[in-house]
Each structure stands twice: as C-alpha cells, then as structure tokens.
Scaffold this motif. Structure first.
Motif, short mmCIF file in Angstrom:
data_model
loop_
_atom_site.label_atom_id
_atom_site.label_comp_id
_atom_site.label_asym_id
_atom_site.label_seq_id
_atom_site.Cartn_x
_atom_site.Cartn_y
_atom_site.Cartn_z
N ALA A 162 -2.88 4.34 6.21
CA ALA A 162 -1.48 4.69 5.90
C ALA A 162 -1.25 4.60 4.40
O ALA A 162 -0.55 5.45 3.81
CB ALA A 162 -0.52 3.73 6.63
N LEU A 163 -1.87 3.59 3.77
CA LEU A 163 -1.75 3.44 2.32
C LEU A 163 -2.31 4.66 1.61
O LEU A 163 -1.69 5.23 0.70
CB LEU A 163 -2.50 2.18 1.87
CG LEU A 163 -2.58 1.93 0.37
CD1 LEU A 163 -1.23 1.49 -0.19
CD2 LEU A 163 -3.64 0.89 0.03
N GLU A 164 -3.47 5.09 2.07
CA GLU A 164 -4.13 6.23 1.44
C GLU A 164 -3.30 7.50 1.60
O GLU A 164 -3.13 8.27 0.65
CB GLU A 164 -5.52 6.40 2.05
CG GLU A 164 -6.40 7.35 1.27
CD GLU A 164 -7.82 7.34 1.80
OE1 GLU A 164 -8.30 8.39 2.22
OE2 GLU A 164 -8.44 6.25 1.82
N LYS A 165 -2.79 7.69 2.80
CA LYS A 165 -1.98 8.88 3.07
C LYS A 165 -0.77 8.92 2.14
O LYS A 165 -0.45 9.94 1.52
CB LYS A 165 -1.51 8.87 4.54
CG LYS A 165 -1.92 10.12 5.30
CD LYS A 165 -1.54 10.01 6.77
CE LYS A 165 -0.12 10.52 7.01
NZ LYS A 165 0.36 10.14 8.35
N SER A 179 3.53 7.76 -11.87
CA SER A 179 2.14 8.07 -11.51
C SER A 179 1.22 6.93 -11.91
O SER A 179 0.31 6.55 -11.15
CB SER A 179 1.65 9.33 -12.22
OG SER A 179 2.28 10.45 -11.69
N SER A 180 1.47 6.39 -13.09
CA SER A 180 0.60 5.33 -13.56
C SER A 180 0.77 4.07 -12.71
O SER A 180 -0.20 3.40 -12.35
CB SER A 180 0.90 5.09 -15.05
OG SER A 180 0.87 3.75 -15.35
N MET A 181 2.02 3.79 -12.33
CA MET A 181 2.26 2.63 -11.46
C MET A 181 1.65 2.87 -10.08
O MET A 181 1.09 1.96 -9.47
CB MET A 181 3.76 2.38 -11.33
CG MET A 181 4.08 1.09 -10.60
SD MET A 181 5.79 0.61 -10.87
CE MET A 181 5.94 -0.80 -9.79
N TYR A 216 -2.05 1.38 -5.99
CA TYR A 216 -3.03 1.79 -4.98
C TYR A 216 -4.34 1.04 -5.15
O TYR A 216 -4.90 0.50 -4.20
CB TYR A 216 -3.25 3.30 -5.07
CG TYR A 216 -4.30 3.82 -4.12
CD1 TYR A 216 -4.14 3.70 -2.74
CD2 TYR A 216 -5.45 4.44 -4.60
CE1 TYR A 216 -5.10 4.17 -1.87
CE2 TYR A 216 -6.42 4.91 -3.73
CZ TYR A 216 -6.24 4.78 -2.37
OH TYR A 216 -7.20 5.24 -1.51
N ARG A 217 -4.84 1.02 -6.38
CA ARG A 217 -6.10 0.33 -6.66
C ARG A 217 -6.03 -1.14 -6.25
O ARG A 217 -6.98 -1.72 -5.74
CB ARG A 217 -6.46 0.43 -8.14
CG ARG A 217 -7.39 1.60 -8.45
CD ARG A 217 -8.06 1.40 -9.79
NE ARG A 217 -7.11 1.34 -10.88
CZ ARG A 217 -6.69 2.40 -11.56
NH1 ARG A 217 -7.15 3.59 -11.27
NH2 ARG A 217 -5.82 2.27 -12.54
N THR A 218 -4.89 -1.77 -6.51
CA THR A 218 -4.75 -3.19 -6.20
C THR A 218 -4.68 -3.44 -4.70
O THR A 218 -5.32 -4.35 -4.18
CB THR A 218 -3.49 -3.76 -6.87
OG1 THR A 218 -3.54 -3.46 -8.26
CG2 THR A 218 -3.38 -5.26 -6.68
N PRO A 220 -9.25 -5.53 -0.54
CA PRO A 220 -8.73 -6.72 0.15
C PRO A 220 -8.64 -7.96 -0.75
O PRO A 220 -7.70 -8.75 -0.62
CB PRO A 220 -9.73 -6.96 1.28
CG PRO A 220 -10.90 -6.10 0.99
CD PRO A 220 -10.45 -4.97 0.11
N ILE A 221 -9.61 -8.12 -1.65
CA ILE A 221 -9.59 -9.31 -2.51
C ILE A 221 -8.53 -9.18 -3.59
O ILE A 221 -7.74 -10.09 -3.84
CB ILE A 221 -10.98 -9.55 -3.14
CG1 ILE A 221 -12.03 -9.74 -2.05
CG2 ILE A 221 -10.96 -10.75 -4.07
CD1 ILE A 221 -11.74 -10.89 -1.10
N LYS A 222 -8.48 -7.99 -4.22
CA LYS A 222 -7.46 -7.76 -5.24
C LYS A 222 -6.06 -7.91 -4.64
O LYS A 222 -5.16 -8.43 -5.27
CB LYS A 222 -7.60 -6.36 -5.84
CG LYS A 222 -8.76 -6.24 -6.80
CD LYS A 222 -8.58 -5.03 -7.69
CE LYS A 222 -9.80 -4.80 -8.56
NZ LYS A 222 -10.39 -3.48 -8.38
#
Lengths: 138, 239
Positions: free
Chosen positions: B51-54, B83-85, B90-92, B96-98
């Motif tokens: 869902a996050l990816e979508k 966009s930058s946020m 998304y990366r964070t 799972p650890i981040k």
C-alpha cells in the motif's frame, strides 16, 4: 573529522595494553561495549588490598581511535589512585583532555563505564573472599 | 483516501487533503508532518508496504515537478518540496529498521543521551550501570575480535591456520543466527506497539509505551552490534 594530537598520540603509543589474570582476587575486570559503534573495551585493574590503591591497569580495546585513546588515558589516570578516587573520574574530563568532538563523546562514556565495571568486579570479589572476616568482625 | 487534513486550500478556500486540495486539486504547500502522517498512515510499525508503494507511485506522478512546468512559481516550489519529502518519507518507511529508528526518534528516544544519563546516574548513586550489551554477548564479541586480530597478523605474515579460520567461521554463523533472532524479537515489539496505539490513551498506556520503546531500542542496539561484527568478520576473511 580529524583527531586531536593527544588522541593520535594515545592511538600510536597506547599505554598499558595487555591483560591480567581475571581470576586473581586482586584484579577487577570491566568489559563494556558501545552499540553506537560496536566498540568493545576491556579494562583491568590490580588493587592492593591493604591500601586500596590501584597499582596496575591494563586495557584492550577494539574500536576507533577515540575509544582506544579514551581507554589508554583511563588506565593512566587510575594508576596510583585509590579505588574511591578512581570512581570520581568523569567522562567529561576525558573529553576535555583528549579534545573529543561531540560525535565521540560516547567513547569517553565507555571508558568511564569500564573503570566503574572493573572496580565493581573487584569489589564483588573482595566481598566474596572476605565473608569470614566480615562475619568475625560483627 | 488517506491523509485528510483540516486546513483550507490556498487557492479555492475549501478543505484540502495533505498534498492536494480535495476540491480544486491544486498542489498544497508542505506542512511539517511526520512521515506516517505524510502518507496518511497511523503511527504503527506493521506497515502494508505494498500500500505504501502504491501510494508513493501515485503521489510521485502527481507531485512530479515536470507536471508543474506551466504552474506559478509557488506551486512549482511546493511540488518540489513535497516531492523531496515524499522521497525521504518513502525511503524511511519502507525499510523496517529505518522505520523503527524513525519512530523511536519521533517518540523522543535518544540512545546516546540515555547511555550518558545512565552513566551519570551510576556516578551519583554508586550503583553499577546496566550495560546495553549483555555480558555474554560482550565476551563473545571480545573473543572474536581477538581471533580476528590474530587472523590479520597471520595474513600479514603469509601464514595460514585452518583451526583459527574454523573458529571464526563458527562464531560468524552463531552471530548470523543471533541477527535473525533479533529481527524476530523486534517484530514482537512492533506488535506490542501497534496494540498500544490501537488502545489509544487508556490508563497505564504511557508507561506501557515507554517500556515497548525502550525494548525496541535495546533490540536495535544489540542488532547493530552484531551487524558491525559480522561486517568486520567478512572484511577480515576477504582481505
């Protein structure tokens, strides 16, 4: 980030590297680790049971230059002090002496922890070896 | 639709969603929200990554600065900031650890600060400080480091000691197993955390939460330790 001259000096010429027999009743061993960086530090002291003076200290540290310098300095500082005096050493004094940057403060905390852990271990041994004497005195 | 916020659109004045006005669809200036809120997710650690990816791809397309080539300067810069946020968020969250580390920071858990405070307390009270890394793990780590040092010296001298290599190999396996086990331990705490979020602000929840956060920090600390060590072992074996 660059290391201070004092850190480099301790790193290149670490004082008191080595180990002592951890089973010796007069030897206290502190083994501590910093999860921030994965460092592990072993610090040992040999205490004269009559005077409570730390007559010798050894360390072995796996870690960065600041961790090695902090523990090297710690062994220098505890030698010749009584156990109670050694407990007064603060990590901030190590930070000052070695001019550690903020990101390396945890190395000095680790060194203080190692001193405390070594003394704690020694005290535990003292209590364990002297129950008869303590009971006799009561 | 996730992420309904309660401020009004700068352009048409009606209520808007976080990123776009729900009424006129105009891009909105970024608001200082945490990454969970940015995606309209609750502050939970079991996260539906598909869902996050979508959501990420959908927002990426709509917020992409190219889409705003003809828009006014304000909208162009908002789309860029959003966009930058979006990318940071998304990366964070997808890792799972981040994600866990991010939640701990959000909840005000600072590892280094805690360790320093514990040392100060030990100094003041004379009690022994509880070490973050358990003693038996420390012993193992120290022992392994001694072996690694030996291995490096041997390699320099061009010598080869199969017994030492076997010893190190065994230690590495044991560490890798620990590493796996720690991730499972972390997931248990995720479940505890998510449950406490569901329970809202019931009595005793705050203490509960603090305990869960501390436990997660503890697991992450041990995991970092083991991870660094496995890395050192691999380096020593390769060189």
């Amino acid at each position: 980030m660059s290391y201070s001259d004092k850190v480099i000096d301790h790193y290149n010429n670490p004082r008191n590297v080595g180990s002592m027999d951890k089973k010796d009743a007069d030897v206290g061993t502190g083994l501590v680790g910093a999860p921030e960086c994965g460092d592990v530090m072993k610090l040992q002291i040999k205490v004269n049971p009559q005077t409570n003076i730390i007559e010798d200290a050894k360390f072995k540290t796996f870690g960065c230059g600041s961790a090695i310098a902090s523990s090297s300095l710690a062994t220098e500082w505890v030698k010749g002090k009584t156990v109670d005096q050694a407990l007064e050493i603060k990590n901030t004094e190590i930070v000052k002496e070695l001019a550690l940057p903020p990101v390396k403060i945890h190395c000095s905390v680790l060194a203080e922890d190692a001193i405390r852990a070594a003394i704690g271990d020694w005290k535990k041994k003292q209590e364990a070896t002297k129950p008869a004497a303590v009971q006799a005195a009561q | 639709m996730p992420g309904e916020a309660t401020s009004s659109c700068w352009s048409c004045g009606t209520m808007r969603a976080v990123h776009f006005c729900s009424s006129c669809g105009k891009v909105q200036p970024p608001v200082p929200v945490d990454y969970f809120t940015f995606f309209g997710f609750p502050r939970k650690l079991n996260l539906d990554t598909s869902a996050l990816e979508k959501e990420f791809y959908a927002l990426s397309r709509r917020l992409h600065p190219d889409v705003f080539g003809q828009a006014d300067t304000r909208e162009r810069s908002w789309s860029l900031e959003q966009s930058s946020m979006l990318n940071d968020a998304y990366r964070t969250l997808k890792d799972p650890i981040k994600r866990t580390e991010y939640l701990l920071r959000l909840e005000g858990v600072e590892l280094e600060e805690q360790s320093k405070q514990a040392t100060e307390k030990a100094r003041a009270t004379g009690e022994l400080k509880k070490q973050v890394v358990p003693p038996d793990l420390l012993e193992e780590v120290f022992e392994l480091n001694m072996h690694l040092e030996e291995l490096r010296i041997q390699k320099k001298l061009g010598e080869d000691d199969p017994a030492l290599l076997e010893e190190i190999g065994k230690a590495k396996l044991s560490l890798e197993e620990k590493y796996e086990a720690l991730f499972n331990e972390l997931k248990t705490e995720w479940n505890n955390w998510d449950k406490s979020v569901d329970n809202g602000t019931a009595d005793g929840t705050n203490d509960d939460r603090r305990r869960i956060l501390d436990k997660m920090l503890d697991v992450l600390n041990r995991r970092n330790y083991v991870r660094n060590l496995v890395r050192d072992v691999n380096e020593a074996l390769e060189n």
